[in-house]
Motif scaffolding. Structure first.
Motif, PDB file in Angstrom:
ATOM      1  N   TRP A  22      44.833  46.166   2.650  1.00 22.26           N
ATOM      2  CA  TRP A  22      45.593  45.006   2.191  1.00 22.26           C
ATOM      3  C   TRP A  22      45.927  44.049   3.339  1.00 22.26           C
ATOM      4  CZ3 TRP A  22      49.749  48.902   0.594  1.00 22.26           C
ATOM      5  CH2 TRP A  22      50.854  48.890   1.429  1.00 22.26           C
ATOM      6  N   GLY A  23      45.989  44.570   4.555  1.00 17.75           N
ATOM      7  CA  GLY A  23      46.116  43.662   5.698  1.00 17.75           C
ATOM      8  C   GLY A  23      44.847  42.850   5.881  1.00 17.75           C
ATOM      9  N   PHE A  24      43.695  43.514   5.713  1.00 21.44           N
ATOM     10  CA  PHE A  24      42.396  42.851   5.844  1.00 21.44           C
ATOM     11  C   PHE A  24      42.252  41.741   4.810  1.00 21.44           C
ATOM     12  CE2 PHE A  24      37.867  42.315   5.315  1.00 21.44           C
ATOM     13  CZ  PHE A  24      37.327  42.523   6.587  1.00 21.44           C
ATOM     14  N   ILE A  25      42.566  42.048   3.550  1.00 16.09           N
ATOM     15  CA  ILE A  25      42.405  41.078   2.467  1.00 16.09           C
ATOM     16  C   ILE A  25      43.341  39.881   2.661  1.00 16.09           C
ATOM     17  CG2 ILE A  25      42.810  40.710   0.003  1.00 16.09           C
ATOM     18  CD1 ILE A  25      41.754  43.556  -0.467  1.00 16.09           C
ATOM     19  N   THR A  26      44.582  40.154   3.064  1.00 16.49           N
ATOM     20  CA  THR A  26      45.556  39.064   3.232  1.00 16.49           C
ATOM     21  C   THR A  26      45.090  38.070   4.292  1.00 16.49           C
ATOM     22  OG1 THR A  26      47.387  40.510   2.584  1.00 16.49           O
ATOM     23  CG2 THR A  26      47.946  38.515   3.809  1.00 16.49           C
ATOM     24  N   CYS A  27      44.533  38.576   5.386  1.00 18.67           N
ATOM     25  CA  CYS A  27      44.124  37.685   6.477  1.00 18.67           C
ATOM     26  C   CYS A  27      42.801  36.983   6.221  1.00 18.67           C
ATOM     27  CB  CYS A  27      44.067  38.442   7.793  1.00 18.67           C
ATOM     28  SG  CYS A  27      45.588  38.273   8.721  1.00 18.67           S
ATOM     29  N   LEU A  28      42.046  37.417   5.231  1.00 20.30           N
ATOM     30  CA  LEU A  28      40.842  36.677   4.867  1.00 20.30           C
ATOM     31  C   LEU A  28      41.184  35.279   4.356  1.00 20.30           C
ATOM     32  CD1 LEU A  28      38.308  39.092   3.090  1.00 20.30           C
ATOM     33  CD2 LEU A  28      38.076  37.942   5.301  1.00 20.30           C
ATOM     34  N   ASN A  29      42.430  35.107   3.899  1.00 21.11           N
ATOM     35  CA  ASN A  29      42.855  33.768   3.443  1.00 21.11           C
ATOM     36  C   ASN A  29      42.677  32.721   4.533  1.00 21.11           C
ATOM     37  OD1 ASN A  29      43.598  35.156   1.173  1.00 21.11           O
ATOM     38  ND2 ASN A  29      45.771  34.702   1.306  1.00 21.11           N
ATOM     39  N   ASP A  30      42.962  33.105   5.782  1.00 18.98           N
ATOM     40  CA  ASP A  30      42.866  32.152   6.893  1.00 18.98           C
ATOM     41  C   ASP A  30      41.435  31.662   7.090  1.00 18.98           C
ATOM     42  OD1 ASP A  30      45.546  32.573   7.272  1.00 18.98           O
ATOM     43  OD2 ASP A  30      45.318  33.894   8.999  1.00 18.98           O
ATOM     44  N   ILE A  31      40.466  32.459   6.664  1.00 23.69           N
ATOM     45  CA  ILE A  31      39.062  32.080   6.769  1.00 23.69           C
ATOM     46  C   ILE A  31      38.612  31.301   5.535  1.00 23.69           C
ATOM     47  CG2 ILE A  31      36.708  32.970   6.983  1.00 23.69           C
ATOM     48  CD1 ILE A  31      38.492  33.247   9.487  1.00 23.69           C
ATOM     49  N   LEU A  32      39.107  31.718   4.381  1.00 21.76           N
ATOM     50  CA  LEU A  32      38.701  31.047   3.142  1.00 21.76           C
ATOM     51  C   LEU A  32      39.277  29.637   3.022  1.00 21.76           C
ATOM     52  CD1 LEU A  32      38.657  33.538   0.129  1.00 21.76           C
ATOM     53  CD2 LEU A  32      36.848  32.038   0.921  1.00 21.76           C
ATOM     54  N   ILE A  33      40.459  29.419   3.582  1.00 24.53           N
ATOM     55  CA  ILE A  33      41.103  28.106   3.441  1.00 24.53           C
ATOM     56  C   ILE A  33      40.237  26.980   4.012  1.00 24.53           C
ATOM     57  CG2 ILE A  33      43.048  26.698   4.280  1.00 24.53           C
ATOM     58  CD1 ILE A  33      44.833  29.134   3.729  1.00 24.53           C
ATOM     59  N   PRO A  34      39.778  27.063   5.271  1.00 26.73           N
ATOM     60  CA  PRO A  34      38.925  25.975   5.777  1.00 26.73           C
ATOM     61  C   PRO A  34      37.597  25.875   5.019  1.00 26.73           C
ATOM     62  CG  PRO A  34      39.000  27.778   7.356  1.00 26.73           C
ATOM     63  CD  PRO A  34      40.062  28.050   6.336  1.00 26.73           C
ATOM     64  N   HIS A  35      37.076  27.026   4.543  1.00 32.37           N
ATOM     65  CA  HIS A  35      35.823  26.998   3.773  1.00 32.37           C
ATOM     66  C   HIS A  35      36.026  26.243   2.456  1.00 32.37           C
ATOM     67  CE1 HIS A  35      31.948  28.417   2.250  1.00 32.37           C
ATOM     68  NE2 HIS A  35      32.572  28.690   1.116  1.00 32.37           N
ATOM     69  N   LEU A  36      37.082  26.586   1.729  1.00 32.52           N
ATOM     70  CA  LEU A  36      37.339  25.926   0.447  1.00 32.52           C
ATOM     71  C   LEU A  36      37.723  24.462   0.650  1.00 32.52           C
ATOM     72  CD1 LEU A  36      39.345  28.738  -1.399  1.00 32.52           C
ATOM     73  CD2 LEU A  36      36.940  28.132  -1.659  1.00 32.52           C
ATOM     74  N   LYS A  37      38.427  24.186   1.744  1.00 33.19           N
ATOM     75  CA  LYS A  37      38.794  22.801   2.037  1.00 33.19           C
ATOM     76  C   LYS A  37      37.553  21.935   2.183  1.00 33.19           C
ATOM     77  CE  LYS A  37      41.464  19.967   5.281  1.00 33.19           C
ATOM     78  NZ  LYS A  37      40.387  19.013   5.594  1.00 33.19           N
ATOM     79  N   ALA A  38      36.542  22.488   2.869  1.00 37.25           N
ATOM     80  CA  ALA A  38      35.307  21.731   3.074  1.00 37.25           C
ATOM     81  C   ALA A  38      34.468  21.661   1.804  1.00 37.25           C
ATOM     82  CB  ALA A  38      34.504  22.370   4.207  1.00 37.25           C
TER      83      ALA A  38
END
Length: 420
Positions: A22-38
Motif C-alpha cells: 500500500w505504500g508502493f501504490i500510494t506513491c505511484l500517484n506522484d508518477i501518474l499525476i504528470p502522466h495524466l496531466k500531459a
C-alpha cells in the motif's frame, strides 16, 4: 513460547508485505499525476484532483471501515480491503482504454477506499502477532517496509509509466486517425499493464489472507489511564489534540503536495530540465529520505524530546522549501528533495504528541487525527490553483506555511505540557 513466536513468522511476513504494497501504490500517484496531466492536457488544479479523490477516501471511508471491521473481524477486513483495492486497480484498465479522466478519478477513490480499510484492519494484527512488549518494534518494522514501498514506487513507476513520451496537443492534431488510435493505445497500455499486475497481486494476497490462520482479535474499546480527571466531555477539550489535528492536516497536505509536483518541478527549464522519466526516478530520493530519517530520528529522540525534534525538523523544512523557491538549478532541486528527510519523523511524532494524556478519550482522539489525513486531498488542490496563477515554484509557499505551523505546534506543545 518459542514455538508460539515461530508460528507468527509466516503471518508477520505476509502482513509486512501488505504495508509495502500500500505504500508502493500510494506513491505511484506522484508518477501518474504528470502522466495524466500531459495525456489529458490538464492544468495543475485539475491534475491535483487525483490526490483530492485519493485522500478524500480516508475522510469518507474511515468511519464506515471501522464499523465494517467490527462486523466481519480484522482478518475479514484485510481480505475485503485487498479485494476493494484490487477492484480499484482494475478500473484503471477501462479508464485508460476509454481515455476518461473522470473514470480515472473514480478508480483512485475506489483504490484508496480499499487501502483505508486495509489500514483500519491491519494495524491491530501487528500488535497481536507476538508478545505485547515487542509490539512497538514490530510496528516500526512494518512501517519501515511501508516506507520502502514509497521509495521504490517512483523509480519503477517512471520506468513503466513515463517511458513513452506524451505528445503535446498541437502534435496530436497533426496525427491521422490511424496514428491517433495507435498513440492512444500505446499511452493506455503504459497505465493498464502495471495496474493489471497490481490487481493480480492484490487479489492473490486477498486469497492468501482468506486461508491464512491468524489469531482472533477481539475489537474492544480500552480506556487507557482513565481517571476522574479524564472523564466527561470529549477529546475536543484537549487543546494539544485540536492543534495536533490541524498539524496532521497540514503535514499530510504539504508532504503530498510536494511529492505530487516534484516531477513537474524538476522538469522546469531553470531547475533541472529533466525528462519526465528521469525526474520520476528522482522522486525516490524524496521518499527515501523519509525512510532513512525515520531511523535516524528514532535514535535522536532517545536523547531529545520529540517536540524539540519536531520543531527543528519543521524549521529545516521551511528553510529548504524557501531555498527551492528562491533559487534555480541544482540548489533548488536538491533543496526540495531534501525536504523528505525532514518529513521522516513528523507524522508519528505529531500523532503521538497529540494523543498523549487523553486517557479514556484516546480512541476518539485517534479517530480525529486519522480524519485529518484529508489534508492530502485539500492542500495539493490549493497549491495547484496557485501554481496555475503564479507558477509552480512560487506555489511552494503553501508548504512553507504548512511546515511553519508544524514548527509552531512543536513549540506550543512544550508550553502546554509545562502547564499540565
Amino acid at each position: 513460547m518459542q514455538n508460539l513466536q515461530k508460528s507468527y513468522i509466516g503471518p508477520l511476513t505476509v502482513l509486512t508485505s501488505l504495508f509495502f504494497i500500500w505504500g508502493f501504490i500510494t506513491c505511484l500517484n506522484d508518477i501518474l499525476i504528470p502522466h495524466l496531466k500531459a495525456v489529458f492536457t490538464l492544468n495543475y488544479t485539475q491534475a491535483m484532483l487525483v490526490q483530492f479523490c485519493f485522500f478524500a477516501a480516508y475522510f469518507v471511508v474511515s468511519v464506515p471501515s471501522g464499523y465494517l471491521v467490527e462486523k466481519i473481524g480484522y482478518k475479514g477486513g484485510i481480505v475485503a480491503g485487498l479485494s476493494v483495492a484490487g477492484c480499484g486497480c482494475l478500473l484503471f484498465y477501462p479508464a485508460a482504454g476509454f481515455h476518461s479522466y473522470p473514470l480515472f478519478l473514480t478508480a483512485f477513490f475506489v483504490l484508496a477506499s480499499g487501502i483505508t480499510l486495509l489500514q483500519v484492519a491491519a494495524n491491530p494484527y501487528v500488535t497481536a502477532l507476538g508478545a505485547a512488549e515487542t509490539a512497538s518494534s514490530r510496528l516500526t518494522l512494518t512501517q519501515a517496509f511501508n516506507a520502502l514501498g514509497t521509495t521504490l514506487a517512483p523509480f519503477f513507476g517512471a520506468l513503466l509509466i513515463l517511458s513513452t513520451a506524451v505528445k503535446t496537443a498541437d502534435e496530436i492534431k497533426l496525427l491521422n486517425s490511424e496514428e491517433l488510435s495507435l498513440y492512444q493505445a500505446t499511452q493506455a497500455a503504459t497505465v493498464q499493464n502495471p495496474y493489471l499486475f497490481l490487481a493480480a497481486v492484490l487479489f492473490l494476497m486477498a486469497a492468501v489472507f482468506a486461508v491464512l490462520k491468524l489469531p482472533k482479535i477481539n475489537s474492544e474499546v480500552v480506556s487507557i489511564e482513565s481517571s476522574p480527571g479524564n472523564g466527561g466531555k470529549s477529546a475536543w477539550q484537549y487543546p494539544h489534540l485540536v492543534l495536533g489535528a490541524l498539524a496532521i492536516f497540514l503535514y499530510v497536505g504539504g508532504e503530498v503536495a510536494i511529492g505530487s509536483f516534484m516531477v513537474n518541478f524538476l522538469g522546469e527549464p531553470h531547475i533541472a530540465a529533466l525528462a519526465e522519466q528521469d525526474a520520476g526516478k528522482y522522486v525516490s530520493f524524496y521518499w527515501g529520505g523519509a525512510m532513512i530519517g525515520r531511523f535516524v530520528g528514532a535514535a535522536v529522540m532517545q536523547k531529545l524530546s520529540p517536540a524539540t525534534v519536531l520543531t527543528f525538523n519543521s524549521l529545516c523544512a521551511v528553510l529548504l522549501v524557501i531555498l527551492a523557491m528562491s533559487n534555480n538549478g541544482e540548489l533548488a532541486m536538491w533543496s526540495l528533495l531534501a525536504v523528505g528527510l525532514c518529513n521522516s519523523i513528523m507524522f508519528p511524532t505529531i500523532f503521538s504528541l497529540a494523543i498523549s494524556g487523553l486517557g479514556m478519550h484516546t480512541s476518539q482522539g485517534s479517530g480525529i487525527l486519522c480524519a485529518a489525513i484529508v489534508g492530502g486531498a485539500i492542500v495539493p488542490v490549493l497549491q495547484g490553483a496557485i501554481a496555475d496563477q503564479l507558477g509552480i515554484q512560487q506555489a511552494l509557499f503553501v508548504p512553507v506555511l504548512c511546515y511553519s505551523y508544524i514548527a509552531f505546534y512543536g513549540w506550543r506543545f512544550k508550553r502546554l505540557a509545562a502547564h499540565r
